[in-house]
Scaffold this active site. Structure first.
Site, PDB file in Angstrom:
ATOM      1  N   LYS A 156       0.723   4.163  -2.433  1.00  0.00           N
ATOM      2  CA  LYS A 156       0.395   5.346  -2.356  1.00  0.00           C
ATOM      3  C   LYS A 156       1.479   6.732  -2.681  1.00  0.00           C
ATOM      4  O   LYS A 156       1.547   8.123  -2.857  1.00  0.00           O
ATOM      5  CB  LYS A 156       0.849   5.933  -0.866  1.00  0.00           C
ATOM      6  CG  LYS A 156      -1.153   4.835  -1.066  1.00  0.00           C
ATOM      7  CD  LYS A 156      -2.544   5.201  -1.825  1.00  0.00           C
ATOM      8  CE  LYS A 156      -3.869   4.767  -1.211  1.00  0.00           C
ATOM      9  NZ  LYS A 156      -4.568   5.236  -1.525  1.00  0.00           N
ATOM     10  N   TYR A 163       0.686  -1.279  -0.104  1.00  0.00           N
ATOM     11  CA  TYR A 163       0.241  -0.174   0.457  1.00  0.00           C
ATOM     12  C   TYR A 163       0.938   0.808  -0.108  1.00  0.00           C
ATOM     13  O   TYR A 163       0.918   2.001  -0.832  1.00  0.00           O
ATOM     14  CB  TYR A 163      -0.913  -0.145   1.217  1.00  0.00           C
ATOM     15  CG  TYR A 163      -1.898   0.792   1.686  1.00  0.00           C
ATOM     16  CD1 TYR A 163      -3.169   1.172   0.581  1.00  0.00           C
ATOM     17  CD2 TYR A 163      -1.706   1.848   2.521  1.00  0.00           C
ATOM     18  CE1 TYR A 163      -3.650   1.652   0.734  1.00  0.00           C
ATOM     19  CE2 TYR A 163      -3.088   3.052   2.534  1.00  0.00           C
ATOM     20  CZ  TYR A 163      -4.025   3.117   1.538  1.00  0.00           C
ATOM     21  OH  TYR A 163      -4.875   4.201   2.303  1.00  0.00           O
TER      22      TYR A 163
END
Length: 304
Positions: free
Chosen positions: A168, A164
């Site tokens: 991001k 993640y």
């Protein structure tokens, strides 16, 4: 002055619930025609539902205009089809909020590469897919507002979210090039790092009062400002519980070392100077790093 989205067409991905739903509702309330995109799966990306249809019903019940779309952001062809349908119905697309995402949290030691790749594909490649699908339209009409969704995990790290976080921070990097490439066509690109109590975060064990304070409604003002006509560009903005702030990628002046000190030992000896933050800057392009290098070299009499 009231910020209006009259005569604007907006696409919000992952808009079946949480932040995306809130963005879609508020854009519609302020006059935008909204494409509510949601694959409708669970937060790990599996399954389907009619979440997007329900949001469209909410918008239409309030007198707004919306259409649902179940396209998968990870499939470029489906994003092209989404944009084509929006243009067929409303003539153009002016705003894109890349919000769709999934979680597959585990420590890196326990994570499979399949889970790493899938999260990167949905968040980073998915946002690139949707952006590429609208890019030429925005260039042709000399207007576009695009918002990427980053995270504190990408900016600063968080245990158990290597996939993640990589995706991001990649989105923040994507913003930094697209804002340059879109500038001459009035395409402004920004990054939002929200802190919100949603389906993605509901099992983190936070107190109920905090969960309520972190409502998506407290993030939406920043998101809508960042896709408004007078939006800035190339900003990373954090939002949560009514608090708003900016994050920057900075560069220290550093130090240029003479030839004889360009060794690991030389780096160690000058480490405090290298990381000293006095006089640090926020570069607007990658080329500014080269300028800092040349300035440092100038202090020791050139390339040496």
């Amino acid at each position: 002055m009231t910020i209006s989205f009259e005569d604007r067409v907006a696409i919000v991905t992952g808009a079946g619930g949480g932040l995306g739903r809130t963005y879609a509702l508020e854009l519609a309330r302020r006059g935008a025609k909204v494409v509510v995109n949601d694959l409708g799966g669970s937060r790990d990306g599996t399954g389907h539902s009619d979440a997007a249809l329900k949001v469209v019903e909410e918008i239409e019940a309030a007198g707004g205009a919306a259409m649902s779309n179940g396209g998968n952001v990870a499939e470029f062809g489906q994003m092209e089809e989404l944009v084509a349908k929006a243009k067929e119905k409303w003539g153009s697309v002016h705003i894109l909020i890349n919000n769709a995402g999934i979680l597959r949290d585990k420590s890196f030691a326990k994570m499979t590469m399949e889970d790493f790749e899938l999260v990167v594909k949905v968040h980073l490649i998915g946002s690139a897919n949707a952006t590429k699908a609208v890019w030429e339209t925005m260039r042709e009409q000399n207007y576009g507002r695009i918002l990427m969704t980053a995270s504190s995990t990408g900016l600063y790290g968080n245990f158990g979210q290597s996939n993640y976080g990589a995706a991001k921070l990649g989105l923040a990097g994507l913003t930094k090039t697209l804002y340059l490439e879109g500038a001459k066509n009035n395409i402004r690109v920004n990054t939002l790092a929200p802190v919100a109590g949603t389906r993605m975060t509901e099992d983190l064990g936070m107190p109920e009062a905090l969960f309520k304070a972190l409502s998506p409604e407290n993030v939406a003002p920043a998101a809508l400002f960042l896709v408004s006509e007078d939006a800035p560009t190339n900003m990373i903005v954090g939002a949560g519980a009514g608090a708003y702030h900016a994050a920057y990628v900075t560069l220290t002046p550093g130090v240029a070392l003479p030839l004889e000190e360009r060794t690991p030992e030389g780096i160690a000896a000058h480490w405090d100077q290298i990381i000293a933050r006095d006089g640090e800057i926020v570069p607007k392009t990658g080329g500014e790093q080269s300028a800092v290098v040349m300035a440092a070299l100038g202090k020791i009499g050139g390339l040496g």
